[in-house]
Write a protein that holds these residues in place. Structure first.
Motif, PDB file in Angstrom:
ATOM      1  N   VAL A  30       0.836  -1.217  -0.034  1.00 42.97           N
ATOM      2  CA  VAL A  30      -0.024   0.212   0.010  1.00 42.97           C
ATOM      3  C   VAL A  30       0.940   1.106  -0.039  1.00 42.97           C
ATOM      4  O   VAL A  30       1.849   1.388   0.829  1.00 42.97           O
ATOM      5  CB  VAL A  30      -0.860  -0.062   1.030  1.00 42.97           C
ATOM      6  CG1 VAL A  30      -1.812   1.273   1.296  1.00 42.97           C
ATOM      7  CG2 VAL A  30      -1.928  -1.243   1.068  1.00 42.97           C
ATOM      8  N   HIS A  31       0.522   2.161  -0.917  1.00 43.67           N
ATOM      9  CA  HIS A  31       1.139   3.526  -0.841  1.00 43.67           C
ATOM     10  C   HIS A  31       0.062   4.530  -0.548  1.00 43.67           C
ATOM     11  O   HIS A  31      -0.840   4.840  -1.413  1.00 43.67           O
ATOM     12  CB  HIS A  31       1.746   3.718  -2.287  1.00 43.67           C
ATOM     13  CG  HIS A  31       2.445   4.937  -2.643  1.00 43.67           C
ATOM     14  ND1 HIS A  31       3.927   5.093  -2.760  1.00 43.67           N
ATOM     15  CD2 HIS A  31       2.278   5.996  -2.542  1.00 43.67           C
ATOM     16  CE1 HIS A  31       4.138   6.294  -2.836  1.00 43.67           C
ATOM     17  NE2 HIS A  31       3.344   7.010  -2.618  1.00 43.67           N
ATOM     18  N   VAL A  32       0.165   5.191   0.401  1.00 45.94           N
ATOM     19  CA  VAL A  32      -0.836   6.313   0.841  1.00 45.94           C
ATOM     20  C   VAL A  32      -0.393   7.794   0.509  1.00 45.94           C
ATOM     21  O   VAL A  32       0.833   8.049   0.699  1.00 45.94           O
ATOM     22  CB  VAL A  32      -1.103   6.117   2.169  1.00 45.94           C
ATOM     23  CG1 VAL A  32      -2.041   7.408   2.572  1.00 45.94           C
ATOM     24  CG2 VAL A  32      -1.490   4.859   2.727  1.00 45.94           C
ATOM     25  N   VAL A  33      -1.226   8.424  -0.527  1.00 49.03           N
ATOM     26  CA  VAL A  33      -1.018   9.699  -0.795  1.00 49.03           C
ATOM     27  C   VAL A  33      -1.683  10.500  -0.144  1.00 49.03           C
ATOM     28  O   VAL A  33      -2.982  10.374   0.093  1.00 49.03           O
ATOM     29  CB  VAL A  33      -1.283   9.809  -2.085  1.00 49.03           C
ATOM     30  CG1 VAL A  33      -1.254  11.155  -2.622  1.00 49.03           C
ATOM     31  CG2 VAL A  33      -0.330   8.641  -3.176  1.00 49.03           C
ATOM     32  N   ASP A  34      -1.258  11.523   0.800  1.00 48.03           N
ATOM     33  CA  ASP A  34      -2.069  12.410   1.646  1.00 48.03           C
ATOM     34  C   ASP A  34      -2.704  13.583   0.798  1.00 48.03           C
ATOM     35  O   ASP A  34      -1.515  14.291   0.314  1.00 48.03           O
ATOM     36  CB  ASP A  34      -1.075  12.794   2.782  1.00 48.03           C
ATOM     37  CG  ASP A  34      -1.906  13.952   3.831  1.00 48.03           C
ATOM     38  OD1 ASP A  34      -3.107  13.974   3.613  1.00 48.03           O
ATOM     39  OD2 ASP A  34      -1.240  14.467   4.579  1.00 48.03           O
ATOM     40  N   ALA A  35      -3.676  13.936   0.956  1.00 51.00           N
ATOM     41  CA  ALA A  35      -4.165  15.125   0.020  1.00 51.00           C
ATOM     42  C   ALA A  35      -4.888  16.049   0.966  1.00 51.00           C
ATOM     43  O   ALA A  35      -5.494  16.928   0.701  1.00 51.00           O
ATOM     44  CB  ALA A  35      -5.222  14.649  -1.125  1.00 51.00           C
ATOM     45  N   GLY A  36      -4.563  15.871   2.355  1.00 52.53           N
ATOM     46  CA  GLY A  36      -4.985  16.891   3.253  1.00 52.53           C
ATOM     47  C   GLY A  36      -4.501  18.284   3.258  1.00 52.53           C
ATOM     48  O   GLY A  36      -2.986  18.179   3.039  1.00 52.53           O
ATOM     49  N   VAL A  37      -5.017  19.212   3.523  1.00 47.82           N
ATOM     50  CA  VAL A  37      -4.539  20.611   3.420  1.00 47.82           C
ATOM     51  C   VAL A  37      -4.286  21.312   4.715  1.00 47.82           C
ATOM     52  O   VAL A  37      -3.031  21.594   5.145  1.00 47.82           O
ATOM     53  CB  VAL A  37      -5.154  21.496   2.505  1.00 47.82           C
ATOM     54  CG1 VAL A  37      -4.710  22.869   2.519  1.00 47.82           C
ATOM     55  CG2 VAL A  37      -5.066  21.068   1.117  1.00 47.82           C
ATOM     56  N   MET A  38      -5.102  21.520   5.371  1.00 49.87           N
ATOM     57  CA  MET A  38      -5.511  22.376   6.710  1.00 49.87           C
ATOM     58  C   MET A  38      -4.610  21.680   7.931  1.00 49.87           C
ATOM     59  O   MET A  38      -4.060  22.485   8.569  1.00 49.87           O
ATOM     60  CB  MET A  38      -6.583  22.669   7.125  1.00 49.87           C
ATOM     61  CG  MET A  38      -7.557  23.464   5.956  1.00 49.87           C
ATOM     62  SD  MET A  38      -6.337  24.858   5.132  1.00 49.87           S
ATOM     63  CE  MET A  38      -6.439  25.972   6.595  1.00 49.87           C
ATOM     64  N   GLY A  39      -4.783  20.488   8.085  1.00 54.32           N
ATOM     65  CA  GLY A  39      -4.209  19.789   9.519  1.00 54.32           C
ATOM     66  C   GLY A  39      -3.069  18.799   9.337  1.00 54.32           C
ATOM     67  O   GLY A  39      -2.692  18.663   8.112  1.00 54.32           O
ATOM     68  N   GLU A  40      -2.343  18.410  10.291  1.00 53.23           N
ATOM     69  CA  GLU A  40      -1.439  17.554  10.321  1.00 53.23           C
ATOM     70  C   GLU A  40      -1.730  16.170  10.151  1.00 53.23           C
ATOM     71  O   GLU A  40      -2.962  15.724  10.440  1.00 53.23           O
ATOM     72  CB  GLU A  40      -0.472  17.468  11.557  1.00 53.23           C
ATOM     73  CG  GLU A  40       0.051  18.919  11.684  1.00 53.23           C
ATOM     74  CD  GLU A  40       0.979  19.279  10.576  1.00 53.23           C
ATOM     75  OE1 GLU A  40       2.057  18.250   9.992  1.00 53.23           O
ATOM     76  OE2 GLU A  40       0.966  20.426  10.008  1.00 53.23           O
ATOM     77  N   PRO A  41      -1.061  15.117   9.118  1.00 53.91           N
ATOM     78  CA  PRO A  41      -1.436  13.858   9.111  1.00 53.91           C
ATOM     79  C   PRO A  41      -1.575  12.810  10.283  1.00 53.91           C
ATOM     80  O   PRO A  41      -0.773  13.131  11.263  1.00 53.91           O
ATOM     81  CB  PRO A  41      -0.548  13.190   7.992  1.00 53.91           C
ATOM     82  CG  PRO A  41       0.628  14.081   8.195  1.00 53.91           C
ATOM     83  CD  PRO A  41       0.037  15.548   8.708  1.00 53.91           C
ATOM     84  N   GLY A  42      -2.647  11.966  10.127  1.00 51.23           N
ATOM     85  CA  GLY A  42      -2.572  11.077  11.297  1.00 51.23           C
ATOM     86  C   GLY A  42      -1.640  10.342  11.407  1.00 51.23           C
ATOM     87  O   GLY A  42      -1.404   9.616  12.571  1.00 51.23           O
ATOM     88  N   PHE A  43      -1.061   9.701  10.432  1.00 51.22           N
ATOM     89  CA  PHE A  43      -0.124   9.034  10.129  1.00 51.22           C
ATOM     90  C   PHE A  43       0.786   9.220   9.115  1.00 51.22           C
ATOM     91  O   PHE A  43       0.482  10.235   8.278  1.00 51.22           O
ATOM     92  CB  PHE A  43      -0.113   7.571  10.156  1.00 51.22           C
ATOM     93  CG  PHE A  43      -1.322   7.044   9.205  1.00 51.22           C
ATOM     94  CD1 PHE A  43      -0.477   6.912   7.720  1.00 51.22           C
ATOM     95  CD2 PHE A  43      -2.492   6.786   9.107  1.00 51.22           C
ATOM     96  CE1 PHE A  43      -1.233   6.271   6.778  1.00 51.22           C
ATOM     97  CE2 PHE A  43      -3.298   6.655   7.892  1.00 51.22           C
ATOM     98  CZ  PHE A  43      -2.874   6.379   6.800  1.00 51.22           C
TER      99      PHE A  43
END
Length: 406
Positions: A30-43
């Motif tokens: 699995v390769h996770v791509v983070d697309a979140g902007v405003m907060g910090e990633p949960g992992f």
């Protein structure tokens, strides 16, 4: 086997992490791509949100400073598409999974639409029970309705996310073992009212050794065909049913956009075009037709589809538009006219029989086409078997001249 998960880890880390765990338990990388902007990633993801923003030509800091949700979603969608394409090119993306609400659905499906047809794409979304066209477009995106909002894990969300992840496992881990015979591929366009023509032409082309892919001319169908032509999947085009241009001009619901009829010409591949179903503009149920069209001639095709007859004036304009598109073609191009009717309901005794309107279309085409476009005319309607044979034989001749025949 490697699956890319695209999601906003500042808001959906728990759910994305659960999907990752289900996939990994099945032996999938699995390769996770983070697309979140405003907060910090949960992992920690394999591709960070900053990298996604960079791929879109901006920065995460800029998007945070602007705090414009619309701008951020568009940018992260563009960046996710770039990242997904790169991972696919590098051979580390066998499938892509997304989950989220309207924002992440927009981002993840932008990445999915950037990938070739055939790459598994599954989107678990709160938006999947409504109008999915903006998310699916002309690609093979599988939409799964999340039923409840994707907000925390519970007995319902765990089951649905698991189902989606396991569906993806099945897609990426099983070889369908389909025999693929390498034959020149012909793209064709069809509508219900041009079906006999397309079926007969397809059978004739297949007997000649071609493989035919038929697209339903419903707007997305035309766009799908044009995109596959641009990707080089198609060797020749038999564009029997150009009806989507009637919807684009008049305001129907099945427009394929202003670029319709351009891809084959731009790519220089052989194309044979006709005027299928240019006698009609498409709407939904009869009571959905805009008031401005009251007084026009209608045909209720079924409870969900209402057809409106094009006028001589509209047909004349359609003739000029189609001529302009074909005149710009860089490859061998023919236009074949069925002088006794362009659809099954544009023949004598049927609702849309209108010789004056058809004549306006044909006259505009004759007067606007340049000499580089071969113009053929037949005293038949479009669904006559002889007309279908002429279409197939004309395209086969072009394919042979271009060295693309079987």
């Amino acid at each position: 086997m490697s699956v890319v998960i695209i999601g906003t880890l500042d808001t959906k880390a728990e759910e994305i992490g659960f999907a990752r765990d289900v996939l990994e338990a099945q032996g999938v990388d699995v390769h996770v791509v983070d697309a979140g902007v405003m907060g910090e990633p949960g992992f920690e993801p394999e591709t960070t949100a900053s990298e996604v923003a960079d791929a879109a030509g901006t920065t995460l800091e800029h998007l945070r400073e602007e705090a414009d949700r619309g701008e951020a979603i568009e940018a992260m969608g563009d960046g996710a598409a770039e990242v997904a394409q790169r991972l696919h090119d590098e051979g580390v993306l066998d499938g892509v999974l997304g989950l989220g609400g309207s924002g992440n659905t927009s981002i993840a499906t932008a990445a999915m639409r950037a990938l070739p047809v055939g790459v598994p794409k599954v989107m678990v979304s709160t938006m999947a029970s409504g109008d999915t066209e903006p998310y699916v477009g002309s690609r093979d995106v599988t939409m799964m309705y999340s039923v409840a909002d994707i907000e925390g894990l519970n007995q319902l969300s765990r089951r649905i996310i698991s189902n989606a992840a396991l569906a993806m496992v099945g897609m990426v881990s099983n070889d369908p073992d389909v025999d693929v015979e390498e034959r020149p591929t012909i793209a064709m366009t069809m509508f219900g009212v041009t079906t006999p023509c397309v079926q007969a032409a397809r059978e004739r082309l297949e007997d000649m050794g071609y493989e035919a892919i038929v697209f339903h001319a419903t707007g997305t169908g035309g766009r799908a065909m044009e995109s596959l032509v641009e990707e080089g999947v198609v060797d020749g085009v038999l564009d029997v049913t150009t009806t989507e241009w009637a919807d684009e001009l008049v305001g129907g619901v099945l427009s394929a956009g202003p670029d319709r009829l351009e891809a084959a010409g731009d790519e220089g591949i052989p194309q044979v075009v006709s005027t299928g179903a240019l006698d009609m503009v498409n709407f939904g149920p009869r009571d959905s037709v805009p008031e401005e069209f009251e007084g026009r001639q209608f045909h209720v095709h079924n409870p969900q589809v209402t057809l409106m007859r094009t006028t001589p004036e509209e047909n004349a304009e359609l003739g000029e538009i189609i001529s302009e598109k074909l005149n710009d073609a860089t490859g061998p191009t023919a236009l074949v006219l069925p002088l006794e009717g362009v659809s099954a309901i544009d023949v004598e005794g049927e609702d849309f029989y209108d010789p004056e309107a058809d004549a306006a279309l044909f006259d505009a085409l004759r007067s606007s086409l340049e000499d580089d476009v071969e113009l053929l005319e037949m005293e038949t309607d479009i669904n006559d078997e002889a007309f279908a044979a002429k279409l197939a034989e004309t395209l086969d001749g072009y394919m042979r001249e271009a060295g693309r025949a079987p």
